[in-house]
Design a protein around this motif. Structure first.
Motif, PDB file in Angstrom:
ATOM      1  N   GLY A 157       0.815  -1.212   0.000  1.00 47.01           N
ATOM      2  CA  GLY A 157       0.000   0.000   0.000  1.00 47.01           C
ATOM      3  C   GLY A 157       0.846   1.259   0.000  1.00 47.01           C
ATOM      4  N   HIS A 158       1.981   1.234   0.724  1.00 49.25           N
ATOM      5  CA  HIS A 158       2.902   2.375   0.717  1.00 49.25           C
ATOM      6  C   HIS A 158       3.339   2.676  -0.719  1.00 49.25           C
ATOM      7  N   SER A 159       3.695   1.621  -1.450  1.00 42.77           N
ATOM      8  CA  SER A 159       4.180   1.792  -2.822  1.00 42.77           C
ATOM      9  C   SER A 159       3.075   2.252  -3.758  1.00 42.77           C
ATOM     10  N   ALA A 160       1.869   1.738  -3.568  1.00 49.30           N
ATOM     11  CA  ALA A 160       0.747   2.141  -4.424  1.00 49.30           C
ATOM     12  C   ALA A 160       0.459   3.638  -4.253  1.00 49.30           C
ATOM     13  N   ALA A 161       0.400   4.101  -3.024  1.00 44.45           N
ATOM     14  CA  ALA A 161       0.132   5.519  -2.772  1.00 44.45           C
ATOM     15  C   ALA A 161       1.256   6.395  -3.320  1.00 44.45           C
ATOM     16  N   ALA A 162       2.496   6.003  -3.069  1.00 45.44           N
ATOM     17  CA  ALA A 162       3.644   6.789  -3.538  1.00 45.44           C
ATOM     18  C   ALA A 162       3.677   6.854  -5.063  1.00 45.44           C
ATOM     19  N   ALA A 163       3.443   5.718  -5.720  1.00 47.00           N
ATOM     20  CA  ALA A 163       3.474   5.683  -7.187  1.00 47.00           C
ATOM     21  C   ALA A 163       2.319   6.473  -7.789  1.00 47.00           C
TER      22      ALA A 163
ATOM     23  N   ILE B  22      10.816  16.287  -8.395  1.00 49.61           N
ATOM     24  CA  ILE B  22      11.229  16.482  -7.000  1.00 49.61           C
ATOM     25  C   ILE B  22      10.675  15.338  -6.137  1.00 49.61           C
ATOM     26  N   ALA B  23       9.469  14.888  -6.444  1.00 51.15           N
ATOM     27  CA  ALA B  23       8.821  13.827  -5.655  1.00 51.15           C
ATOM     28  C   ALA B  23       9.456  12.454  -5.876  1.00 51.15           C
ATOM     29  N   LEU B  24      10.146  12.266  -6.989  1.00 47.29           N
ATOM     30  CA  LEU B  24      10.671  10.927  -7.297  1.00 47.29           C
ATOM     31  C   LEU B  24      11.617  10.366  -6.238  1.00 47.29           C
ATOM     32  N   LEU B  25      12.513  11.171  -5.713  1.00 47.09           N
ATOM     33  CA  LEU B  25      13.461  10.658  -4.718  1.00 47.09           C
ATOM     34  C   LEU B  25      12.748  10.151  -3.464  1.00 47.09           C
ATOM     35  N   PRO B  26      11.891  10.959  -2.815  1.00 48.24           N
ATOM     36  CA  PRO B  26      11.205  10.403  -1.637  1.00 48.24           C
ATOM     37  C   PRO B  26      10.287   9.232  -1.974  1.00 48.24           C
ATOM     38  N   VAL B  27       9.696   9.230  -3.158  1.00 45.79           N
ATOM     39  CA  VAL B  27       8.835   8.107  -3.567  1.00 45.79           C
ATOM     40  C   VAL B  27       9.661   6.826  -3.669  1.00 45.79           C
ATOM     41  N   LEU B  28      10.799   6.901  -4.331  1.00 48.68           N
ATOM     42  CA  LEU B  28      11.651   5.711  -4.481  1.00 48.68           C
ATOM     43  C   LEU B  28      12.224   5.269  -3.136  1.00 48.68           C
ATOM     44  N   LEU B  29      12.592   6.228  -2.292  1.00 50.88           N
ATOM     45  CA  LEU B  29      13.086   5.876  -0.953  1.00 50.88           C
ATOM     46  C   LEU B  29      11.987   5.215  -0.118  1.00 50.88           C
ATOM     47  N   MET B  30      10.754   5.702  -0.265  1.00 55.02           N
ATOM     48  CA  MET B  30       9.622   5.101   0.446  1.00 55.02           C
ATOM     49  C   MET B  30       9.484   3.627   0.051  1.00 55.02           C
ATOM     50  N   MET B  31       9.534   3.376  -1.244  1.00 50.88           N
ATOM     51  CA  MET B  31       9.403   1.999  -1.725  1.00 50.88           C
ATOM     52  C   MET B  31      10.557   1.136  -1.215  1.00 50.88           C
ATOM     53  N   PHE B  32      11.776   1.665  -1.288  1.00 51.42           N
ATOM     54  CA  PHE B  32      12.935   0.917  -0.809  1.00 51.42           C
ATOM     55  C   PHE B  32      12.846   0.649   0.690  1.00 51.42           C
ATOM     56  N   SER B  33      12.293   1.602   1.449  1.00 46.87           N
ATOM     57  CA  SER B  33      12.204   1.432   2.903  1.00 46.87           C
ATOM     58  C   SER B  33      11.408   0.187   3.273  1.00 46.87           C
ATOM     59  N   ARG B  34      10.420  -0.173   2.472  1.00 47.41           N
ATOM     60  CA  ARG B  34       9.596  -1.339   2.775  1.00 47.41           C
ATOM     61  C   ARG B  34      10.402  -2.630   2.646  1.00 47.41           C
TER      62      ARG B  34
END
Length: 190
Positions: A114-120, A136-148
């Protein structure tokens, strides 16, 4: 087939655990992952976007896309697939089984993330409507996905499928808003 995916999933997760884990990333990625719980960081960004004519349509479309992703992911796909999370999986491939998680154990099933779905969904809409904000949003989005993955709470295939779900939800909403001209009504040209 599912077993070969599990093998690939655990190879990636275990590589991360053995080679990338450190105190700094533990703190940063746990905090980022926490900010993404229930999509809150992306919802806050969307609410801020609502206050500006130039970004209002993107904010609304992203909120709707995240809602669609949440409903499909958490209320249809997760119960249907019922995949356990990596830390709860009993497997010879799971070398992390006896270690402690650095975050509280999430409830519910693992597939899709769900984290990845919302971020994407957020990234897709913002890229389509405002390239600067989207980039600008891409870095935190990719980091969010990696964090999981780093936190051992999702498999790589969960994160990938969550991202696909978010992208598809966003594209669908972008098309609907464009076809109905709602995007123009929400963000009229000044």
């Amino acid at each position: 087939m599912f077993e070969s995916v599990m093998g690939w999933d655990f190879q990636i997760l275990n590589f991360i655990q053995e080679h990338l884990r450190n105190g700094f990333l533990d703190t940063v990625l746990a905090a980022l992952s926490h900010a993404g719980k229930a999509g809150i960081i992306w919802i806050v960004c969307c609410v801020v976007m609502l206050f500006f004519k130039k970004t209002r349509a993107a904010g609304v479309i992203a909120l709707v896309a995240m809602g669609i992703g949440y409903l499909l992911g958490d209320h249809v796909i997760k119960p249907l697939i019922a995949r356990p999370r990596p830390f709860a999986t009993e497997s010879d491939l799971n070398v992390f089984r006896n270690a402690e998680l650095i975050v509280s154990k999430p409830s519910g099933f693992s597939f899709p993330s769900g984290h990845s779905a919302a971020a994407a969904a957020f990234a897709t809409v913002t890229l389509a409507k405002n390239r600067v904000i989207g980039l600008i949003a891409l870095l935190p989005v990719l980091l969010m996905m990696f964090s999981r993955l780093y936190l051992y709470v999702h498999f790589p295939s969960d994160v990938l499928s969550g991202a696909v779900l978010g992208i598809l939800s966003a594209v669908l909403m972008l098309l609907i808003f464009r076809a109905t001209k709602l995007d123009k009504k929400l963000s009229p040209r000044a």
